[in-house]
Design a protein around this motif. Structure first.
Motif, PDB file in Angstrom:
ATOM      1  N   PHE A  29       0.802  -1.221   0.000  1.00 25.37           N
ATOM      2  CA  PHE A  29       0.000   0.000   0.000  1.00 25.37           C
ATOM      3  C   PHE A  29       0.842   1.283   0.000  1.00 25.37           C
ATOM      4  CE2 PHE A  29      -2.718  -3.163   2.373  1.00 25.37           C
ATOM      5  CZ  PHE A  29      -3.440  -3.533   1.249  1.00 25.37           C
ATOM      6  N   ALA A  30       1.953   1.252  -0.717  1.00 23.17           N
ATOM      7  CA  ALA A  30       2.813   2.433  -0.772  1.00 23.17           C
ATOM      8  C   ALA A  30       2.500   3.308  -1.985  1.00 23.17           C
ATOM      9  CB  ALA A  30       4.275   2.010  -0.805  1.00 23.17           C
ATOM     10  N   PHE A  31       1.729   2.771  -2.926  1.00 26.85           N
ATOM     11  CA  PHE A  31       1.394   3.540  -4.134  1.00 26.85           C
ATOM     12  C   PHE A  31      -0.108   3.494  -4.363  1.00 26.85           C
ATOM     13  CE2 PHE A  31       5.814   2.445  -4.291  1.00 26.85           C
ATOM     14  CZ  PHE A  31       6.403   3.652  -4.642  1.00 26.85           C
ATOM     15  N   LEU A  32      -0.809   4.014  -3.378  1.00 26.93           N
ATOM     16  CA  LEU A  32      -2.273   4.060  -3.417  1.00 26.93           C
ATOM     17  C   LEU A  32      -2.708   5.168  -4.376  1.00 26.93           C
ATOM     18  CD1 LEU A  32      -2.883   3.838   0.451  1.00 26.93           C
ATOM     19  CD2 LEU A  32      -3.258   2.009  -1.224  1.00 26.93           C
ATOM     20  N   PRO A  33      -4.007   5.199  -4.710  1.00 26.06           N
ATOM     21  CA  PRO A  33      -4.474   6.310  -5.552  1.00 26.06           C
ATOM     22  C   PRO A  33      -4.212   7.667  -4.899  1.00 26.06           C
ATOM     23  CG  PRO A  33      -6.134   4.574  -5.457  1.00 26.06           C
ATOM     24  CD  PRO A  33      -5.073   4.203  -4.467  1.00 26.06           C
ATOM     25  N   ARG A  34      -4.282   7.699  -3.565  1.00 26.94           N
ATOM     26  CA  ARG A  34      -4.146   8.971  -2.856  1.00 26.94           C
ATOM     27  C   ARG A  34      -3.800   8.651  -1.411  1.00 26.94           C
ATOM     28  NH1 ARG A  34      -3.133  13.583  -2.576  1.00 26.94           N
ATOM     29  NH2 ARG A  34      -4.574  15.325  -2.718  1.00 26.94           N
ATOM     30  N   LYS A  35      -3.576   9.730  -0.629  1.00 27.99           N
ATOM     31  CA  LYS A  35      -3.249   9.498   0.781  1.00 27.99           C
ATOM     32  C   LYS A  35      -4.385   8.794   1.516  1.00 27.99           C
ATOM     33  CE  LYS A  35      -4.470  14.312   1.473  1.00 27.99           C
ATOM     34  NZ  LYS A  35      -3.917  15.622   1.842  1.00 27.99           N
ATOM     35  N   PHE A  36      -4.022   8.161   2.630  1.00 23.62           N
ATOM     36  CA  PHE A  36      -5.021   7.372   3.350  1.00 23.62           C
ATOM     37  C   PHE A  36      -4.825   7.565   4.847  1.00 23.62           C
ATOM     38  CE2 PHE A  36      -7.374   3.780   4.855  1.00 23.62           C
ATOM     39  CZ  PHE A  36      -8.359   3.603   3.893  1.00 23.62           C
ATOM     40  N   LYS A  37      -5.860   8.076   5.489  1.00 29.11           N
ATOM     41  CA  LYS A  37      -5.716   8.448   6.898  1.00 29.11           C
ATOM     42  C   LYS A  37      -6.677   7.661   7.781  1.00 29.11           C
ATOM     43  CE  LYS A  37      -4.271  13.069   5.621  1.00 29.11           C
ATOM     44  NZ  LYS A  37      -4.540  14.512   5.702  1.00 29.11           N
ATOM     45  N   ILE A  38      -6.128   7.116   8.843  1.00 31.71           N
ATOM     46  CA  ILE A  38      -6.913   6.309   9.772  1.00 31.71           C
ATOM     47  C   ILE A  38      -6.916   6.998  11.134  1.00 31.71           C
ATOM     48  CG2 ILE A  38      -7.088   4.055  10.901  1.00 31.71           C
ATOM     49  CD1 ILE A  38      -5.533   2.861   8.540  1.00 31.71           C
ATOM     50  N   ALA A  39      -8.083   7.081  11.732  1.00 31.34           N
ATOM     51  CA  ALA A  39      -8.177   7.622  13.088  1.00 31.34           C
ATOM     52  C   ALA A  39      -8.844   6.583  13.978  1.00 31.34           C
ATOM     53  CB  ALA A  39      -8.980   8.919  13.099  1.00 31.34           C
ATOM     54  N   VAL A  40      -8.436   6.570  15.229  1.00 36.48           N
ATOM     55  CA  VAL A  40      -8.963   5.604  16.194  1.00 36.48           C
ATOM     56  C   VAL A  40      -9.467   6.385  17.395  1.00 36.48           C
ATOM     57  CG1 VAL A  40      -8.401   3.593  17.618  1.00 36.48           C
ATOM     58  CG2 VAL A  40      -7.188   3.961  15.459  1.00 36.48           C
ATOM     59  N   CYS A  41     -10.621   5.998  17.915  1.00 39.91           N
ATOM     60  CA  CYS A  41     -11.108   6.671  19.117  1.00 39.91           C
ATOM     61  C   CYS A  41     -11.862   5.679  19.979  1.00 39.91           C
ATOM     62  CB  CYS A  41     -11.990   7.860  18.747  1.00 39.91           C
ATOM     63  SG  CYS A  41     -12.125   9.028  20.102  1.00 39.91           S
ATOM     64  N   ALA A  42     -11.814   5.871  21.277  1.00 41.25           N
ATOM     65  CA  ALA A  42     -12.456   4.913  22.183  1.00 41.25           C
ATOM     66  C   ALA A  42     -13.212   5.619  23.295  1.00 41.25           C
ATOM     67  CB  ALA A  42     -11.398   3.978  22.766  1.00 41.25           C
ATOM     68  N   SER A  43     -13.677   6.834  23.021  1.00 41.04           N
ATOM     69  CA  SER A  43     -14.399   7.562  24.061  1.00 41.04           C
ATOM     70  C   SER A  43     -15.809   7.850  23.579  1.00 41.04           C
ATOM     71  CB  SER A  43     -13.660   8.865  24.368  1.00 41.04           C
ATOM     72  OG  SER A  43     -13.447   9.580  23.179  1.00 41.04           O
ATOM     73  N   THR A  44     -16.684   8.246  24.494  1.00 42.38           N
ATOM     74  CA  THR A  44     -18.048   8.524  24.059  1.00 42.38           C
ATOM     75  C   THR A  44     -18.092   9.789  23.197  1.00 42.38           C
ATOM     76  OG1 THR A  44     -18.325   9.321  26.288  1.00 42.38           O
ATOM     77  CG2 THR A  44     -19.460   7.292  25.737  1.00 42.38           C
TER      78      THR A  44
END
Ligand code: SF4
Lengths: 554, 154
Positions: free
Chosen positions: A159-174
């Motif tokens: 996944f180093a040459f994807l169509p575009r950037k890719f951002k993942i966020a993680v959250c565990a609060s209400t």
């Protein structure tokens, strides 16, 4: 916080060597510019208006004091003595020399830091709640999952040459403090009634030219399947995402074009082939990741006497009292407090911090906060675990260094990208707009009366300043070579995320403070008791603002 | 015969490049997907995938195909990386070859995705490029040449 073992160290050391060789070949002409470009971007190196910009990764916003001291040292030796906190919790250097970048990376590697995948069409730095591990409303600590994702996504060969950037966020609060709904993938950590961990997975959110709210593609994913499921999503995206038009290349466009159900089904199909394979997380791995985020050795305090001492200090010093009220938050452990360090003093670029300030924060972290600091997507810093009796000396030190502006969450705590002063993609400058707004609204009582307002500024459609999700968003636009600013209202991050609506025709730079003032006064007239700016906006809509702001125009 | 890298060595290529015009392709010719689909006897064949041609049609014939070439018209188009992994995960054991415009700095990733052969562009210095195959000696992820992710080996 996570500590490298020999494997992690070897991987980043080898990355430094690889990049050193790539830089050498670029400089000697054997690696053409067009081929070096994606390689350097994947290592956080942009070539900007005035100089290269190097973006250093701060995985999910966690830093220790040793790293901070190294950063201060680097800004002195290789840059102009300051650094910038980005809206993705990373740290940017604005003035490094291209040929020195491998040396900077080698220095960073000595303190377990790097610039891997801070830019380019690859999986970027995973972000999370800046109050992870200490927030009252947290279900569980999201950071072990961030670290697991960090390792999986680091130098992922597929996944180093994807169509575009890719951002993942993680959250565990209400409350969602990681803007899950505005990410390519949002991972919401959940706990079932039986105490099992699982994830709700969102995909296709994003800002930029076509802002979109992410859709739920998996309501409950069992804990061990996190990586195989992410891999399946990435595979669908890598194969089917558009590559003919960079403005239509993000996963949000694919999800929309396919439809959420078809996208979900395509992911399920990819997933079937790899589910339960060797990438399935083991208990040992989850436990190992968790072991790095055990709570520090909190002191057992006599809470009642600590609190009464704090009240006493507050009574004696209204400035301190105000800072405690505005810039600190309750901690999940009694007797402790979360301290926000404001990098939003008027007259300084939002998110900028000098070498001396960085070292001061490192010292404070060592003395008062278990040696750790967080960076936030609001471009501030956080000392997450301050013992209440230490608040006073912490405040004194911050105050003396210009780091105690009591404005966290208020209008002047605005988010702003580097804009036309630094960024070669900009349509307009953003820093002078930020400064003019901060200067106009420096009266703290007025700001407090307005209540919490997110004001976000981006210098172009790329939306690094997240203007769409500011309650008030400002976007630099280019009109026949002239810099203008569009204003939008009603954006919001969090679980009830919304995208701001454009108010109308754009304004010149000098008009912006007046326009903002008008908008605020309309709010003050219309608001009902206890209504925030966003509440009022959601009740009355954009029309009353539009009518009055443009009233004199025709 | 042009030189290329196969299994970590510089070798001469015995296959003939794709010829879209040929109505009856020569033996040792790499076929386009269309030509390959029109061929009754799949045993010993070589077929080339273009971006936008996922390997799904090959899945039922992986034991008989000798070579799958994956074309990279532009090195920044990374679809081929996923195609390669899908082929490997489904048990393809023949030669998996990258062709077209990809660069030596991608060799390591390509190898990890399962490519065993690399027909780099003519200008590439192949002996220098061999060095890039081994840019890293340790990795977090599972891959074609290391089936266990690091977390199962630590
Ligand atoms: S929003 Fe535009 S101007 Fe601002 S930093 Fe991003 S690309 Fe540059």
């Amino acid at each position: 916080m996570y500590v490298y073992d020999k494997y992690d160290q070897q991987i980043i050391d080898e990355r430094v060597n690889q990049f050193r060789d790539q830089t050498r070949r670029f400089i000697n002409g054997s690696l053409p510019e067009a081929e070096f470009l994606p390689l350097r971007l994947q290592n956080g190196l942009y070539v900007q208006r005035l100089a290269p910009m190097l973006r250093i990764a701060v995985p999910y916003g966690l830093l220790n004091s040793t790293q901070l001291r190294k950063l201060a040292d680097i800004t002195r030796r290789f840059d102009k003595g300051y650094a910038h906190i980005s809206t993705r919790q990373n740290i940017q250097l604005n003035w490094p020399q291209l040929e020195e970048v491998p040396d900077i990376l080698a220095e960073l590697a000595t303190v377990q830091m790097h610039a891997i995948q801070t830019s380019g069409n690859c999986i970027r730095n995973t972000t999370t709640d800046q109050y992870a591990g200490v927030a009252i409303d947290e279900l569980t600590d999201p950071r072990p999952y961030c670290e697991i994702i960090r390792q999986w996504s680091t130098l992922h060969p597929e996944f180093a040459f994807l169509p575009r950037k890719f951002k993942i966020a993680v959250c565990a609060s209400t409350g969602d403090r990681a803007a899950l709904y505005n990410h390519d993938v949002g991972v919401e950590v959940r706990v079932s009634d039986q105490g099992a961990i699982g994830f709700r997975v969102l995909a296709g959110g994003g800002l930029g030219r076509t802002p979109m709210i992410g859709a739920v593609i998996c309501e409950w994913l069992d804990e061990p399947h996190l990586l195989t499921y992410l891999e399946a999503i990435l595979r669908v995206y890598n194969q089917r995402g558009r590559r003919d038009n960079k403005y239509k290349a993000r996963i949000k466009i694919l999800v929309k074009a396919m439809g959420v159900d078809a996208f979900r089904e395509a992911v399920a199909q990819e997933w079937r082939a790899i589910k339960d394979g060797l990438n399935t997380l083991t208990n040992a791995e989850i436990e190992r990741a968790k072991s790095f985020f055990n709570p520090p050795q909190y002191l057992d305090v006599d809470t009642a006497s600590a609190q009464s001492a704090l009240r006493e200090q507050c009574r004696n010093n209204p400035t301190f009292s105000n800072w405690v009220a505005r810039n600190t938050l309750d901690h999940k452990v009694d007797g402790y407090q979360i301290v926000n360090i404001s990098l939003k003093a008027t007259g300084y670029a939002p998110g900028d911090i000098t070498d001396a300030q960085i070292e001061l924060v490192a010292d404070l972290a060592d003395r008062y906060a278990f040696g750790e600091v967080r960076s936030t997507h609001e471009q501030n810093l956080v000392l997450a675990d301050v013992h209440q009796p230490d608040l006073y000396p912490v405040w004194q030190a911050l105050q003396a260094a210009g780091l105690a502006t009591p404005n966290i969450g208020y209008l002047s705590d605005l988010i702003c990208c580097p804009g036309g002063d630094y960024c070669s993609l900009a349509n307009a400058k953003s820093l002078p707009v930020a400064e003019a707004i901060q200067a106009r609204f420096s009266d703290l009582d007025y700001l407090y009366d307005l209540g919490p307002i997110d004001l976000n500024i981006s210098g172009c459609m790329n939306a690094c300043g997240h203007h769409h999700i500011g309650h008030i968003g400002i976007l630099g636009v280019d009109k026949k070579g002239q810099e203008f600013y569009q204003v939008c209202l009603g954006g919001n991050q969090g679980k009830d995320a919304s995208i701001g609506k454009i108010l109308g025709p754009s304004f010149s730079q000098q008009d912006i403070p007046d326009i903002i003032e008008q908008i605020l006064s309309i709010y003050l007239q219309l608001r009902r008791p206890e209504e925030s700016f966003l509440d009022t906006y959601r009740r009355v809509g954009i029309d009353p603002f539009k009518e009055r702001v443009y009233a004199g125009d025709d | 015969m042009p030189a290329m890298i196969r299994n970590g060595e510089i070798v001469e290529d015995r296959w003939l490049a794709v010829n879209t015009e040929a109505s009856s392709p020569a033996p040792q010719q790499i076929l386009t997907l269309d030509q390959w689909q029109a061929t009754a006897e799949k045993s010993g064949t070589a077929v080339q995938l273009e971006p936008g041609q996922p390997p799904t049609p090959l899945f039922d014939h992986l034991d008989s195909i000798s070579l799958v070439a994956i074309n990279f018209p532009l090195f920044t188009d990374g679809r081929g990386f996923s195609y390669a992994r899908e082929l490997c995960e489904r048990g393809f054991k023949g030669e998996l070859r990258a062709v077209g415009y990809f660069i030596r700095d991608q060799l390591h990733y390509l190898r990890r995705c399962g490519f065993t052969a690399f027909a780099l562009t003519e200008e590439t210095d192949l002996s220098a490029a061999l060095g890039s195959l081994g840019d890293f000696t340790e990795h977090y992820q599972a891959s074609a040449d290391q089936c266990l992710p690091l977390f199962r080996r630590r």
